[in-house]
Design a protein around this motif. Structure first.
Motif, PDB file in Angstrom:
ATOM      1  N   GLY A  69       0.894  -1.123   0.037  1.00 28.29           N
ATOM      2  CA  GLY A  69      -0.019  -0.002   0.126  1.00 28.29           C
ATOM      3  C   GLY A  69       0.801   1.302   0.096  1.00 28.29           C
ATOM      4  N   SER A  70       0.311   2.285  -0.293  1.00 29.82           N
ATOM      5  CA  SER A  70       1.020   3.656  -0.294  1.00 29.82           C
ATOM      6  C   SER A  70       0.053   4.686   0.224  1.00 29.82           C
ATOM      7  CB  SER A  70       1.438   4.102  -1.718  1.00 29.82           C
ATOM      8  OG  SER A  70       2.025   3.111  -2.329  1.00 29.82           O
ATOM      9  N   ALA A  71       0.760   5.600   0.888  1.00 32.01           N
ATOM     10  CA  ALA A  71      -0.193   6.965   1.395  1.00 32.01           C
ATOM     11  C   ALA A  71       0.686   8.025   1.534  1.00 32.01           C
ATOM     12  CB  ALA A  71      -0.304   6.318   3.161  1.00 32.01           C
ATOM     13  N   LEU A  72       0.069   9.034   1.477  1.00 33.38           N
ATOM     14  CA  LEU A  72       0.609  10.510   1.447  1.00 33.38           C
ATOM     15  C   LEU A  72       1.094  10.711   2.795  1.00 33.38           C
ATOM     16  CD1 LEU A  72      -1.705  12.960  -0.434  1.00 33.38           C
ATOM     17  CD2 LEU A  72       0.268  11.512  -1.134  1.00 33.38           C
ATOM     18  N   THR A  73       1.964  11.242   3.021  1.00 33.03           N
ATOM     19  CA  THR A  73       2.685  11.573   4.411  1.00 33.03           C
ATOM     20  C   THR A  73       2.233  12.775   4.629  1.00 33.03           C
ATOM     21  OG1 THR A  73       4.506  12.765   3.156  1.00 33.03           O
ATOM     22  CG2 THR A  73       5.061  10.576   3.711  1.00 33.03           C
ATOM     23  N   ASP A  74       2.708  13.312   5.594  1.00 29.70           N
ATOM     24  CA  ASP A  74       2.220  14.769   6.327  1.00 29.70           C
ATOM     25  C   ASP A  74       2.526  15.614   5.292  1.00 29.70           C
ATOM     26  OD1 ASP A  74       0.524  13.741   8.436  1.00 29.70           O
ATOM     27  OD2 ASP A  74       2.198  14.205   9.871  1.00 29.70           O
ATOM     28  N   SER A  75       3.682  15.640   4.804  1.00 30.18           N
ATOM     29  CA  SER A  75       4.312  16.452   3.835  1.00 30.18           C
ATOM     30  C   SER A  75       3.629  16.393   2.411  1.00 30.18           C
ATOM     31  CB  SER A  75       5.942  16.093   3.882  1.00 30.18           C
ATOM     32  OG  SER A  75       6.571  16.984   2.710  1.00 30.18           O
ATOM     33  N   GLY A  76       3.139  15.441   1.906  1.00 28.18           N
ATOM     34  CA  GLY A  76       2.559  15.117   1.001  1.00 28.18           C
ATOM     35  C   GLY A  76       1.176  15.811   1.032  1.00 28.18           C
ATOM     36  N   ARG A  77       0.434  15.576   2.103  1.00 23.85           N
ATOM     37  CA  ARG A  77      -0.674  16.408   2.238  1.00 23.85           C
ATOM     38  C   ARG A  77      -0.733  17.803   2.231  1.00 23.85           C
ATOM     39  NH1 ARG A  77      -1.701  11.813   4.964  1.00 23.85           N
ATOM     40  NH2 ARG A  77      -3.656  10.561   4.484  1.00 23.85           N
ATOM     41  N   ALA A  81      -2.273  20.470  -0.432  1.00 21.43           N
ATOM     42  CA  ALA A  81      -3.025  21.427   0.148  1.00 21.43           C
ATOM     43  C   ALA A  81      -2.582  22.868  -0.335  1.00 21.43           C
ATOM     44  CB  ALA A  81      -3.418  21.595   1.433  1.00 21.43           C
ATOM     45  N   LEU A  82      -1.248  22.883  -0.358  1.00 22.68           N
ATOM     46  CA  LEU A  82      -0.845  24.349  -0.661  1.00 22.68           C
ATOM     47  C   LEU A  82      -0.653  24.460  -2.043  1.00 22.68           C
ATOM     48  CD1 LEU A  82       0.854  26.757   0.236  1.00 22.68           C
ATOM     49  CD2 LEU A  82       3.055  25.603   0.059  1.00 22.68           C
ATOM     50  N   TYR A  83      -0.485  23.696  -2.924  1.00 15.43           N
ATOM     51  CA  TYR A  83      -0.520  23.744  -4.423  1.00 15.43           C
ATOM     52  C   TYR A  83      -2.044  24.120  -4.846  1.00 15.43           C
ATOM     53  CZ  TYR A  83      -0.189  22.594  -9.194  1.00 15.43           C
ATOM     54  OH  TYR A  83      -0.258  22.561 -10.860  1.00 15.43           O
ATOM     55  N   ARG A  84      -3.116  23.510  -4.248  1.00 15.15           N
ATOM     56  CA  ARG A  84      -4.528  24.056  -4.525  1.00 15.15           C
ATOM     57  C   ARG A  84      -4.812  25.365  -4.191  1.00 15.15           C
ATOM     58  NH1 ARG A  84      -5.183  20.987  -8.777  1.00 15.15           N
ATOM     59  NH2 ARG A  84      -5.468  18.779  -8.502  1.00 15.15           N
ATOM     60  N   GLN A  85      -4.176  25.542  -2.927  1.00 19.08           N
ATOM     61  CA  GLN A  85      -4.540  26.978  -2.561  1.00 19.08           C
ATOM     62  C   GLN A  85      -3.734  28.177  -3.310  1.00 19.08           C
ATOM     63  OE1 GLN A  85      -3.145  27.529   1.745  1.00 19.08           O
ATOM     64  NE2 GLN A  85      -2.947  29.884   1.473  1.00 19.08           N
TER      65      GLN A  85
END
Length: 107
Positions: A69-77, A81-85
């Protein structure tokens, strides 16, 4: 928006879409399928993104009895979020110019 580091696109709309798909599915394979992309291409994009960042955006677990499995890290999240902002802010600031640009396009 694209952010380049040398000749590499470190962050761009395709990579952000892939990170969002991975977050939704928990799997590189499923994320790739949802974007009509090969697993290899998705893996290479994630690897490239992780290498461009100070901290990886994606953590992966190898397959096994319970599967991987794979998951976003806190850094990935935070990255997504910053990119979309930034995208939202740019759209708001350039709304008039974007309307003018769209009028130049063939329908």
């Amino acid at each position: 928006m694209r952010v380049t580091v040398g000749d590499v696109i470190a962050i761009g709309p395709g990579k952000i879409a892939l990170l969002e798909a991975l977050d939704a599915t928990g799997s590189i394979t499923a994320a790739a399928k949802s974007l009509d992309m090969s697993y290899r291409r998705a893996w290479l994009l994630i690897d490239e993104t992780n290498k461009a960042l100070k901290e990886p955006a994606v953590a992966t677990a190898a397959g096994g009895a319970k599967g991987g499995g794979s998951a976003l890290t806190d850094s990935g999240r935070a990255l997504v979020a910053l990119y979309r902002q930034i995208e939202d802010s740019a759209l708001a600031a350039c709304k008039t110019d974007i309307k003018r640009l769209l009028k130049l396009l063939a329908s």
